[in-house]
Design a protein around this motif. Structure first.
Motif, PDB file in Angstrom:
ATOM      1  N   LEU A 144      25.005  41.524  34.108  1.00 58.41           N
ATOM      2  CA  LEU A 144      25.754  41.383  35.348  1.00 58.41           C
ATOM      3  C   LEU A 144      27.229  41.480  34.980  1.00 58.41           C
ATOM      4  O   LEU A 144      27.732  40.689  34.176  1.00 58.41           O
ATOM      5  CB  LEU A 144      25.430  40.029  35.982  1.00 58.41           C
ATOM      6  N   ASP A 145      27.923  42.489  35.506  1.00 59.61           N
ATOM      7  CA  ASP A 145      29.327  42.745  35.198  1.00 59.61           C
ATOM      8  C   ASP A 145      30.149  42.358  36.421  1.00 59.61           C
ATOM      9  O   ASP A 145      30.142  43.054  37.435  1.00 59.61           O
ATOM     10  CB  ASP A 145      29.497  44.228  34.845  1.00 59.61           C
ATOM     11  N   THR A 196      36.842  49.297  36.441  1.00 63.48           N
ATOM     12  CA  THR A 196      36.493  50.689  36.179  1.00 63.48           C
ATOM     13  C   THR A 196      35.039  50.855  35.737  1.00 63.48           C
ATOM     14  O   THR A 196      34.549  51.978  35.649  1.00 63.48           O
ATOM     15  CB  THR A 196      37.378  51.284  35.071  1.00 63.48           C
ATOM     16  N   GLY A 197      34.375  49.756  35.389  1.00 64.56           N
ATOM     17  CA  GLY A 197      33.011  49.836  34.872  1.00 64.56           C
ATOM     18  C   GLY A 197      32.970  49.981  33.362  1.00 64.56           C
ATOM     19  O   GLY A 197      31.906  50.175  32.773  1.00 64.56           O
ATOM     20  N   CYS A 233      26.957  45.901  38.659  1.00 64.67           N
ATOM     21  CA  CYS A 233      28.417  45.790  38.661  1.00 64.67           C
ATOM     22  C   CYS A 233      28.867  45.245  40.009  1.00 64.67           C
ATOM     23  O   CYS A 233      28.465  45.761  41.046  1.00 64.67           O
ATOM     24  CB  CYS A 233      29.054  47.167  38.474  1.00 64.67           C
ATOM     25  N   VAL A 234      29.721  44.227  39.968  1.00 63.71           N
ATOM     26  CA  VAL A 234      30.228  43.622  41.200  1.00 63.71           C
ATOM     27  C   VAL A 234      31.748  43.684  41.197  1.00 63.71           C
ATOM     28  O   VAL A 234      32.391  43.259  40.231  1.00 63.71           O
ATOM     29  CB  VAL A 234      29.776  42.153  41.329  1.00 63.71           C
ATOM     30  N   ASP A 235      32.309  44.221  42.269  1.00 68.23           N
ATOM     31  CA  ASP A 235      33.760  44.256  42.436  1.00 68.23           C
ATOM     32  C   ASP A 235      34.046  44.313  43.934  1.00 68.23           C
ATOM     33  O   ASP A 235      33.261  44.882  44.689  1.00 68.23           O
ATOM     34  CB  ASP A 235      34.377  45.462  41.728  1.00 68.23           C
ATOM     35  N   GLN A 236      35.161  43.747  44.343  1.00 66.53           N
ATOM     36  CA  GLN A 236      35.481  43.755  45.775  1.00 66.53           C
ATOM     37  C   GLN A 236      36.263  44.988  46.207  1.00 66.53           C
ATOM     38  O   GLN A 236      36.399  45.250  47.396  1.00 66.53           O
ATOM     39  CB  GLN A 236      36.221  42.492  46.171  1.00 66.53           C
ATOM     40  N   THR A 241      25.668  49.014  41.881  1.00 69.80           N
ATOM     41  CA  THR A 241      26.940  48.421  42.267  1.00 69.80           C
ATOM     42  C   THR A 241      26.787  47.592  43.529  1.00 69.80           C
ATOM     43  O   THR A 241      25.973  47.898  44.393  1.00 69.80           O
ATOM     44  CB  THR A 241      28.016  49.504  42.494  1.00 69.80           C
ATOM     45  N   ILE A 242      27.608  46.561  43.593  1.00 71.56           N
ATOM     46  CA  ILE A 242      27.670  45.710  44.779  1.00 71.56           C
ATOM     47  C   ILE A 242      29.147  45.481  45.084  1.00 71.56           C
ATOM     48  O   ILE A 242      29.885  44.970  44.237  1.00 71.56           O
ATOM     49  CB  ILE A 242      26.952  44.359  44.553  1.00 71.56           C
TER      50      ILE A 242
END
Length: 181
Positions: free
Chosen positions: A48-49, A54-55, A71-74, A95-96
């Motif tokens: 879980l990132d 940028t990944g 991958c989680v980012d807003q 991605t989320i």
């Protein structure tokens, strides 16, 4: 940035300049993955990132054979870039788009490695919320580890479940693990 090892070793990834990110340096990333390599078989773990940016970290896991990576980012731009890169390299990234704290409050995803690279200007309280939510919601699998990247000017050694930290230049990685009661 470049991928250090694995199937996509030496591939360069150029992120758009307008993304609100600070990618982990190659030196720090290589050192981090040397530690992780001694703990896990990459093809057998779930990752879980958080604050994925940028990944960069996820690509490294995928290149080394990890197939279950979220991958989680807003930031929409970051998520779009990760999706485009994952598709171009045929990487198994999911991605989320979400605020990480809201995601951690609601998710049922458990992982062997949870990596968080929040903004370096977070307050100590904001940094502490990450392990609080991860451990409070039982998001680490047995023998799992939470790794939080932060500036060398931030000290997380008093946060519950802290195990140890490693410093690489201006970067620090703090490791959090389930401790025997």
């Amino acid at each position: 940035m470049r991928i250090i090892s694995g199937l996509y070793k030496s591939r360069k990834i150029i992120a758009p300049k307008n993304l609100p990110v600070r990618p982990t340096t190659d030196m720090a990333k290589e050192s981090l993955f040397n530690i992780i390599n001694n703990l896990y078989y990459f093809d057998a773990i779930t990752v879980l990132d958080l604050f994925a940016g940028t990944g960069n970290i996820s690509y490294e896991f995928a290149s080394r054979g990890t197939e279950n990576i979220t991958c989680v980012d807003q930031d929409f731009g970051c998520i779009k870039f990760i999706n485009q890169t994952a598709e171009a390299f045929d990487m198994p990234l999911q991605t989320i788009k979400s605020d990480v704290f809201k995601f951690l409050e609601k998710t049922k995803i458990q992982a062997d490695v949870i990596f968080a690279d929040p903004p370096y200007n977070f307050s100590e309280e904001q940094f502490s919320r990450i392990p609080d939510l991860v451990f409070g919601n039982n998001l680490l699998l047995e023998d799992g580890v939470l790794i939080v990247e932060h500036s060398k000017h931030t000290d997380l050694s008093n946060v519950k479940h802290f195990s140890y930290s490693k410093s690489y230049g201006g970067n620090m990685f703090s490791f959090f693990e389930i401790t025997a009661q």
